[in-house]
Design a protein around this motif. Sequence first.
Motif, PDB file in Angstrom:
ATOM      1  N   VAL A  39       1.385  -6.688   8.780  1.00 58.25           N
ATOM      2  CA  VAL A  39       2.176  -5.505   8.385  1.00 58.25           C
ATOM      3  C   VAL A  39       3.389  -5.964   7.564  1.00 58.25           C
ATOM      4  O   VAL A  39       3.720  -5.385   6.524  1.00 58.25           O
ATOM      5  CB  VAL A  39       2.618  -4.710   9.637  1.00 58.25           C
ATOM      6  N   THR A  41       2.623   2.665   5.030  1.00 56.98           N
ATOM      7  CA  THR A  41       3.175   3.156   6.296  1.00 56.98           C
ATOM      8  C   THR A  41       2.167   2.940   7.411  1.00 56.98           C
ATOM      9  O   THR A  41       0.969   2.942   7.162  1.00 56.98           O
ATOM     10  CB  THR A  41       3.553   4.652   6.192  1.00 56.98           C
ATOM     11  N   THR A  42       2.675   2.716   8.633  1.00 53.10           N
ATOM     12  CA  THR A  42       1.768   2.632   9.779  1.00 53.10           C
ATOM     13  C   THR A  42       1.933   3.909  10.612  1.00 53.10           C
ATOM     14  O   THR A  42       1.394   4.014  11.692  1.00 53.10           O
ATOM     15  CB  THR A  42       2.096   1.416  10.664  1.00 53.10           C
ATOM     16  N   LYS A  43       2.766   4.820  10.091  1.00 54.34           N
ATOM     17  CA  LYS A  43       3.015   6.052  10.848  1.00 54.34           C
ATOM     18  C   LYS A  43       1.901   7.057  10.581  1.00 54.34           C
ATOM     19  O   LYS A  43       1.286   7.016   9.515  1.00 54.34           O
ATOM     20  CB  LYS A  43       4.392   6.604  10.503  1.00 54.34           C
TER      21      LYS A  43
END
Length: 368
Positions: free
Chosen positions: A307, A317-319
């Motif tokens: 990441v 984004t990891t959201k």
Amino acid sequence: MPEKKTRILLVDDNSDDAYLIMESLHKNDPSLSIKIVDNGLECLKRLSEEEYHLMLLDYKIPLRDGLSVLDEIRNKGHTLPIIMVTGFGNETIAVESMKRGAYDYVVKSHTYLDGLPIIISRALDSHKFKKEKERLERQLIQSEKLAGIGTLAAGITHEINNPLQGISSFAELILEAAPPPAVAEYAQKILNLSERIAHIVRRLSQFSRVISQMDLASTQLNWIIDESIELATLSPDFMNIEIRKEYQASACFEAHPTEVSQVFINLLNNAKDAMNGGGQLTIRTRDLDKFTEAEVSDTGPGIPDDVLKQIFDPFFTTKGPGKGTGLGLSISQRIIERYKGEIHIDTKVGKGTTIKVRFPMKTSMQEF
Ligand SMILES: Nc1ncnc2c1ncn2[C@@H]1O[C@H](COP(=O)(O)OP(=O)(O)OP(=O)(O)O)[C@@H](O)[C@H]1O
Ligand SMILES: [Mg+2]
């Protein structure tokens, strides 16, 4: 800032040889920190737990031979320079080890200790140079990407905003006409989604904003951060987050305060999101030689390597869907670079993340 000590991992099962090597290296540079291990497994364990700058690896070690240890080190992604130490008559192994990623080799002869410090210092210099080159290449690619997005954003922001306002107005008109509940629900969804697009467009337009020299003001990190905390914590998501301030900075720097505040709001929001459910957010400021610096630390889960490589990429984004645009850090980076500042990340999975942001003090400022 004090220079970090050079840490060397010395892998040799012959304690006499290991001692002689250590003594000879210390004679040349007493500040070296040298750790001796006597087998391949211990060497791999050490590498995964501690940071080393260089390794001296004896080919003949118990449990695993030097070549397979070398393979495993490279497979695990450790890039430190490795100098293979082989016995007399083992030159073919030396050549093989170079093919598999060793930086150099030395053959244990009665004079090899004399040349070792030079080989080590050459390996360290060449590694440092390679890392710096890679960093500059990454930075260049990143700035080209950001510049591309800035140009694109400047072109399309206006084009998107106009029809978007039309869509929202029509959805509002539908709601005002007291439609059946299902239609009202759809109209409300259109409004919410339009607001989301508007948010993304606002974010994008931050890329292309040109700040004129007139807008610059003399400002201080502590003021800007206080203001950013006030704004960010309006969100109820900060309820279970304890904020600690450890301010020591007093230097001024020139910037557009609203822009710098955007950087800190992004960092505070990222820290809050990382500590989903609660934690500690510590903000420290201090003055360095030429920079004034702020650290934003969280007690979140940290950022894994895969990441970390991408977090400055626009739109990464990891959201979850609809939660993050993936633009926060790339916009922040662009703002910081515009003021000739720096951003650094220090993160440990399971422990948390610290982001350092530095701006050049007023006296050492050049023209933007
Ligand atoms: N303090 C942090 N702890 C853990 N992960 C982080 C932290 N800060 C950033 N990240 C990671 O970096 C990614 C990119 O961050 P960035 O601020 O650019 O976008 P975002 O937060 O996902 O979206 P937006 O900023 O638009 O809300 C995040 O999705 C997250 O995975
Ligand atoms: Mg963010």
